[in-house]
Design a protein around this motif. Structure first.
Motif, PDB file in Angstrom:
ATOM      1  N   VAL A  20     -31.894  33.217  57.012  1.00 40.68           N
ATOM      2  CA  VAL A  20     -31.949  34.256  55.986  1.00 40.68           C
ATOM      3  C   VAL A  20     -33.331  34.888  56.009  1.00 40.68           C
ATOM      4  O   VAL A  20     -34.346  34.197  56.063  1.00 40.68           O
ATOM      5  CB  VAL A  20     -31.656  33.650  54.599  1.00 40.68           C
ATOM      6  CG1 VAL A  20     -31.809  34.684  53.501  1.00 40.68           C
ATOM      7  CG2 VAL A  20     -30.265  33.045  54.576  1.00 40.68           C
ATOM      8  N   ASP A  39     -29.599  38.105  49.105  1.00 46.81           N
ATOM      9  CA  ASP A  39     -28.793  38.458  50.272  1.00 46.81           C
ATOM     10  C   ASP A  39     -27.685  37.445  50.532  1.00 46.81           C
ATOM     11  O   ASP A  39     -26.805  37.684  51.346  1.00 46.81           O
ATOM     12  CB  ASP A  39     -29.663  38.642  51.512  1.00 46.81           C
ATOM     13  CG  ASP A  39     -30.434  37.403  51.886  1.00 46.81           C
ATOM     14  OD1 ASP A  39     -30.572  36.505  51.045  1.00 46.81           O
ATOM     15  OD2 ASP A  39     -30.926  37.340  53.027  1.00 46.81           O
ATOM     16  N   GLN A  40     -27.681  36.327  49.821  1.00 43.65           N
ATOM     17  CA  GLN A  40     -26.626  35.336  49.957  1.00 43.65           C
ATOM     18  C   GLN A  40     -25.410  35.665  49.089  1.00 43.65           C
ATOM     19  O   GLN A  40     -24.351  35.068  49.246  1.00 43.65           O
ATOM     20  CB  GLN A  40     -27.158  33.950  49.586  1.00 43.65           C
ATOM     21  CG  GLN A  40     -28.250  33.471  50.505  1.00 43.65           C
ATOM     22  CD  GLN A  40     -28.828  32.139  50.058  1.00 43.65           C
ATOM     23  OE1 GLN A  40     -28.270  31.455  49.220  1.00 43.65           O
ATOM     24  NE2 GLN A  40     -29.966  31.786  50.623  1.00 43.65           N
TER      25      GLN A  40
END
Length: 70
Positions: A20, A39-40
């Motif tokens: 990530v 962003d997860q």
């Protein structure tokens, strides 16, 4: 380390496939610590979060406008 700092990414992002992307240095505040994890989120959850943030920011702007006008 210097490449990570130059590109403002974590070292693991440079060295590990599918890592990530996170900033080289994260803020010390609660919001800054969570930004790297956004962003997860799924696309739907990210859209919901942006909708909530937009509403909060709009309310803040309205209050500021009313405060400065009155």
């Amino acid at each position: 380390m210097k490449f990570a700092e130059l590109f403002d990414v974590s070292v693991d992002y440079l060295l590990v496939d599918n890592a990530v992307r996170r900033p080289f240095r994260q803020g010390n505040d609660a919001l800054g610590q969570r930004l790297g994890d956004l962003d997860q989120l799924s696309d739907a959850d990210r859209a919901a979060l942006l909708h909530i943030l937009d509403g909060l920011l709009a309310n803040t702007r309205i209050r500021q406008a009313l405060y400065t006008a009155g």
